[in-house]
Design a protein around this motif. Structure first.
Motif, PDB file in Angstrom:
ATOM      1  N   ASN A 184       0.824  -1.208   0.000  1.00  0.00           N
ATOM      2  CA  ASN A 184       0.000   0.000   0.000  1.00  0.00           C
ATOM      3  C   ASN A 184       0.862   1.264   0.000  1.00  0.00           C
ATOM      4  N   LYS A 187     -16.703   5.185  -6.838  1.00  0.00           N
ATOM      5  CA  LYS A 187     -15.879   3.989  -6.963  1.00  0.00           C
ATOM      6  C   LYS A 187     -16.776   2.770  -7.105  1.00  0.00           C
ATOM      7  N   ASP A 217      -6.625   6.705  -2.995  1.00  0.00           N
ATOM      8  CA  ASP A 217      -6.994   7.143  -1.646  1.00  0.00           C
ATOM      9  C   ASP A 217      -7.277   5.965  -0.725  1.00  0.00           C
ATOM     10  N   ASN A 218      -7.732   4.862  -1.305  1.00  0.00           N
ATOM     11  CA  ASN A 218      -8.094   3.674  -0.519  1.00  0.00           C
ATOM     12  C   ASN A 218      -7.410   2.459  -1.129  1.00  0.00           C
ATOM     13  N   THR A 219      -6.159   2.243  -0.771  1.00  0.00           N
ATOM     14  CA  THR A 219      -5.362   1.194  -1.414  1.00  0.00           C
ATOM     15  C   THR A 219      -5.808  -0.216  -1.051  1.00  0.00           C
ATOM     16  N   ASP A 220      -6.585  -0.358   0.016  1.00  0.00           N
ATOM     17  CA  ASP A 220      -7.088  -1.690   0.377  1.00  0.00           C
ATOM     18  C   ASP A 220      -8.230  -2.121  -0.530  1.00  0.00           C
ATOM     19  N   ASN A 221      -8.797  -1.187  -1.278  1.00  0.00           N
ATOM     20  CA  ASN A 221      -9.902  -1.521  -2.177  1.00  0.00           C
ATOM     21  C   ASN A 221      -9.558  -1.201  -3.623  1.00  0.00           C
TER      22      ASN A 221
END
Length: 263
Positions: free
Chosen positions: A59, A113, A138-142
């Protein structure tokens, strides 16, 4: 498209292959990762990199490469914005176009998204819409970036893919700066082709010689695509110029429609 951008140090964003090669440089599994890259299996290569780095380091790497450099928009982003298409779908998880469009429109563009539940509501409203089908930095887990990510998303977010499929039936897509190997795009268009073989084709813009002539025919037949080719010399300048010319043609056509009230 993102490769047209630079930051204040003149650095351009890496494309998928460049990112994978750079990320694998210091990894123990570099040999196998490079073997997958050379074979064109970028999804597996990315999966191997993510497994070896672990969640936190992977990430961090994504943000270092695609967020922290502060890339600025290029002329091509301006031309695409000026085409004034109400729905813009992007597989890019960087924020270069989103930031330009939102700033230029004074925040009036909606950005969604694939994980958002209100996309259908946004599609049916009049406001311009950007749909990020692979997520955002902005949301690397998704993010949808590895083989596992693609597979998991098709099940977990099945309704989202139904929305994109519906848009492919009611709208004509034009793919810019996008290849034919993205699993989501390939699956969508192949399914569309064989369900509705007599439907109007979608369009894809790509450099000359990007595909072997026989492969090109297969792509046309199996993905219902009209391939528009251009000379990619001089850093794809002809593509940028052509989009600028298209903006003028679109504006003239809109004015003609308004004058004749032929909508």
């Amino acid at each position: 498209m993102s490769k047209n951008s630079t930051n204040q140090d003149g650095i351009r964003p890496k494309d998928w292959k460049e990112f994978l090669v750079n990320a694998s440089e210091r990894l123990v599994g570099k040999t196998e990762i490079n073997r997958q890259i050379k074979s064109g299996d970028f999804l597996t290569a990315c999966e191997l990199i993510k497994k070896e780095l672990g969640r936190d380091d992977f990430n961090t790497l994504i943000k270092v490469e695609f967020l922290n450099p502060r890339f600025t928009p290029a002329d091509i982003h301006q031309h695409i914005y000026n085409l004034d298409s109400r729905i813009f779908i992007t597989p890019n998880f960087d924020k270069i176009y989103d930031t330009y469009a939102n700033t230029t429109s004074q925040g009036s563009i909606i950005i969604k998204k694939f994980t958002d539940e209100d996309i259908v509501d946004c599609i049916r409203r009049p406001e311009p819409l950007i749909i990020k089908i692979h997520g955002t930095v902005d949301n690397t887990d998704n993010l949808i970036f590895t083989r596992k990510d693609y597979s998991a998303a098709r099940t977990k977010y099945r309704n989202f893919y139904s929305i994109i499929e519906a848009l492919s039936l009611t709208h004509t897509f034009i793919f810019i700066g996008c290849g034919t190997n993205d699993p989501d795009i390939r699956l969508l268009l192949e399914d569309f082709t064989f369900k509705f073989p007599l439907s109007k084709k979608h369009h894809i813009i790509m450099p000359k010689n990007a595909l072997n002539i026989k492969v090109k025919e297969i792509v046309k037949e199996t993905m219902s695509l009209n391939i528009l080719e251009y000379d990619s010399s001089n850093d794809h300048q002809l593509l940028t110029n052509s989009l600028a010319a298209l903006v003028t043609l679109v504006e003239n056509k809109r004015q003609d429609i308004a004058n004749t009230q032929s909508w």
